[in-house]
Design an enzyme around this catalytic site. Structure first.
Site, PDB file in Angstrom:
ATOM      1  NE  ARG A 181      11.505  20.567  -5.950  1.00 17.05           N
ATOM      2  CZ  ARG A 181      10.628  20.664  -6.933  1.00 17.05           C
ATOM      3  NH1 ARG A 181       9.916  19.641  -7.295  1.00 17.05           N
ATOM      4  NH2 ARG A 181      10.490  21.809  -7.571  1.00 17.05           N
ATOM      5  CG  HIS A 238       4.818  10.573  -9.448  1.00 17.54           C
ATOM      6  ND1 HIS A 238       6.122  11.019  -9.542  1.00 17.54           N
ATOM      7  CD2 HIS A 238       4.768   9.423 -10.166  1.00 17.54           C
ATOM      8  CE1 HIS A 238       6.818  10.178 -10.292  1.00 17.54           C
ATOM      9  NE2 HIS A 238       6.025   9.203 -10.680  1.00 17.54           N
ATOM     10  CD  GLN A 257      -1.045  -0.076   3.735  1.00 14.66           C
ATOM     11  OE1 GLN A 257      -1.295   0.902   4.416  1.00 14.66           O
ATOM     12  NE2 GLN A 257      -1.501  -1.287   4.006  1.00 14.66           N
ATOM     13  CD  GLU A 312       5.128   8.593 -14.558  1.00 19.37           C
ATOM     14  OE1 GLU A 312       5.741   8.369 -15.615  1.00 19.37           O
ATOM     15  OE2 GLU A 312       5.629   8.410 -13.429  1.00 19.37           O
ATOM     16  NE  ARG A 326      -1.368  12.086   7.845  1.00 17.80           N
ATOM     17  CZ  ARG A 326      -0.169  11.510   7.777  1.00 17.80           C
ATOM     18  NH1 ARG A 326       0.580  11.668   6.709  1.00 17.80           N
ATOM     19  NH2 ARG A 326       0.275  10.777   8.781  1.00 17.80           N
ATOM     20  CD  GLU A 380      -3.628   3.354   4.961  1.00 19.85           C
ATOM     21  OE1 GLU A 380      -3.919   3.767   6.095  1.00 19.85           O
ATOM     22  OE2 GLU A 380      -2.586   2.704   4.718  1.00 19.85           O
ATOM     23  CE  LYS A 426      14.771  19.669 -21.802  1.00 22.75           C
ATOM     24  NZ  LYS A 426      16.053  19.809 -21.120  1.00 22.75           N
ATOM     25  CG  ASN A 455      -6.316  12.712  10.086  1.00 24.59           C
ATOM     26  OD1 ASN A 455      -6.222  11.741  10.822  1.00 24.59           O
ATOM     27  ND2 ASN A 455      -5.363  13.044   9.232  1.00 24.59           N
TER      28      ASN A 455
END
Length: 183
Positions: A122, A126, A33, A172, A37, A99, A156, A103
């Site tokens: 960062r 994805h 998985q 993606e 959130r 998953e 590109k 909340n």
């Protein structure tokens, strides 16, 4: 002052050399998985089922901790066991499930949002969804008002796309057979 060395990734040799042979005790391990959130489960469940075609396998509520979990995957809903215990074991035996964690109350908080990992700092990037025809899938996504980060002919790396879910997570969209032309 000397010019800085040109940056590059690991060589194939270095990448494979950094890996170890899996221990025999891990033979039956599997990637099961990825958890995201979500602010509003109604919007997210609609997106992942109606737009991306996933199936809700099972929902779990944790009232004392005030959160719910929603497990989705590409499975035939007719294969989902009816018995709760059997269904739970089956859900957690599926490969590559998504998953969604909600909340409780975040859907009503205007200031609440989640970091998608694609801006500083960062981190997470994805998830990826394989489709038979990227252009056809993206045409449908466009008709459904899905937000694009990158369309198949942009940039590109032609032939793949990135869309965003309701919380801004990147997805993606790729065709496995086309990926050989990109690598």
């Amino acid at each position: 002052m000397a010019a800085p060395a040109e940056l590059s990734g690991l060589s194939d040799e270095a990448a494979y050399g950094a890996c170890s042979e899996p221990d025999a005790s891990t033979k039956d391990f599997m990637f099961q998985q990825t958890m995201l959130r979500v602010k509003d489960p109604k919007k997210s469940l609609d997106f992942y089922t109606r737009i991306l075609g996933m199936t809700l396998l099972q929902k779990f509520d944790f009232p004392t901790m005030k959160f719910s979990l929603y497990f989705l995957a590409y499975e035939d809903k007719n294969d989902i066991p009816k018995d709760k215990a059997e269904r739970t074991a089956w859900t957690f035996s599926r490969k590559a499930t998504l998953e969604l964690t909600h909340n409780w109350g975040t859907e009503n908080d205007e200031k609440q949002s989640y970091h998608n990992g694609n801006s500083d700092p960062r981190g997470f990037g994805h998830i990826g969804i394989a489709v038979p025809d990227v252009n056809k899938a993206c045409k449908r996504f466009e008709e459904l008002g899905v937000k694009f980060v990158k369309k198949p002919d942009d940039g590109k790396m032609k032939g793949l796309a990135f869309v965003q879910d309701p919380d801004g997570y990147w997805i993606e969209i790729l065709n496995p057979n086309h990926m050989v032309t990109l690598t």
